[in-house]
Motif scaffolding. Structure first.
Motif, mmCIF file in Angstrom:
data_model
loop_
_atom_site.group_PDB
_atom_site.id
_atom_site.type_symbol
_atom_site.label_atom_id
_atom_site.label_comp_id
_atom_site.label_asym_id
_atom_site.label_seq_id
_atom_site.Cartn_x
_atom_site.Cartn_y
_atom_site.Cartn_z
ATOM 1 N N ASP A 24 0.836 -1.202 0.000
ATOM 2 C CA ASP A 24 0.000 0.000 0.000
ATOM 3 C C ASP A 24 0.873 1.256 0.000
ATOM 4 O O ASP A 24 0.592 2.218 -0.718
ATOM 5 C CB ASP A 24 -0.931 0.018 1.216
ATOM 6 N N HIS A 26 3.974 1.415 -1.088
ATOM 7 C CA HIS A 26 4.633 1.441 -2.393
ATOM 8 C C HIS A 26 3.695 1.998 -3.463
ATOM 9 O O HIS A 26 4.093 2.855 -4.264
ATOM 10 C CB HIS A 26 5.087 0.028 -2.772
ATOM 11 N N ASP A 27 2.454 1.527 -3.471
ATOM 12 C CA ASP A 27 1.478 2.013 -4.452
ATOM 13 C C ASP A 27 1.235 3.506 -4.287
ATOM 14 O O ASP A 27 1.150 4.237 -5.272
ATOM 15 C CB ASP A 27 0.162 1.251 -4.323
ATOM 16 N N GLU A 30 4.074 5.514 -5.774
ATOM 17 C CA GLU A 30 4.064 5.554 -7.238
ATOM 18 C C GLU A 30 3.045 6.552 -7.786
ATOM 19 O O GLU A 30 3.212 7.053 -8.893
ATOM 20 C CB GLU A 30 3.775 4.167 -7.811
ATOM 21 N N ASP A 31 2.007 6.835 -7.004
ATOM 22 C CA ASP A 31 0.945 7.727 -7.459
ATOM 23 C C ASP A 31 1.164 9.183 -7.040
ATOM 24 O O ASP A 31 0.336 10.035 -7.357
ATOM 25 C CB ASP A 31 -0.403 7.254 -6.935
#
Length: 66
Positions: A24, A26-27, A30-31
């Motif tokens: 979560d 990491h995601d 990235e955003d």
């Protein structure tokens, strides 16, 4: 004293939870910059998950050595 097998199962569940928290985070990274306001919340969840996992792993190691 806790049952060794139940503690192993708990560590496995906590490991899964910590891995999900890591993903979560990491995601979210990235955003970025979208949802930047949730950085502290997501990071705290990951930190807490890994802290609990580490404590339980230490407990398991002590139990296995006994």
């Amino acid at each position: 004293m806790r049952d060794l097998e139940s503690l192993k199962a708990e560590v496995k569940k906590l490991s899964t939870k910590a891995t999900q928290a890591k993903m979560d985070l990491h995601d979210l990274s990235e955003d970025l910059p979208a949802n930047w306001t949730s950085i502290l919340e997501v990071a705290q969840k990951a930190y807490d998950a890994f802290a609990v996992l580490e404590r339980k792993r230490q407990e398991l190691n002590k139990l296995e050595r006994a």
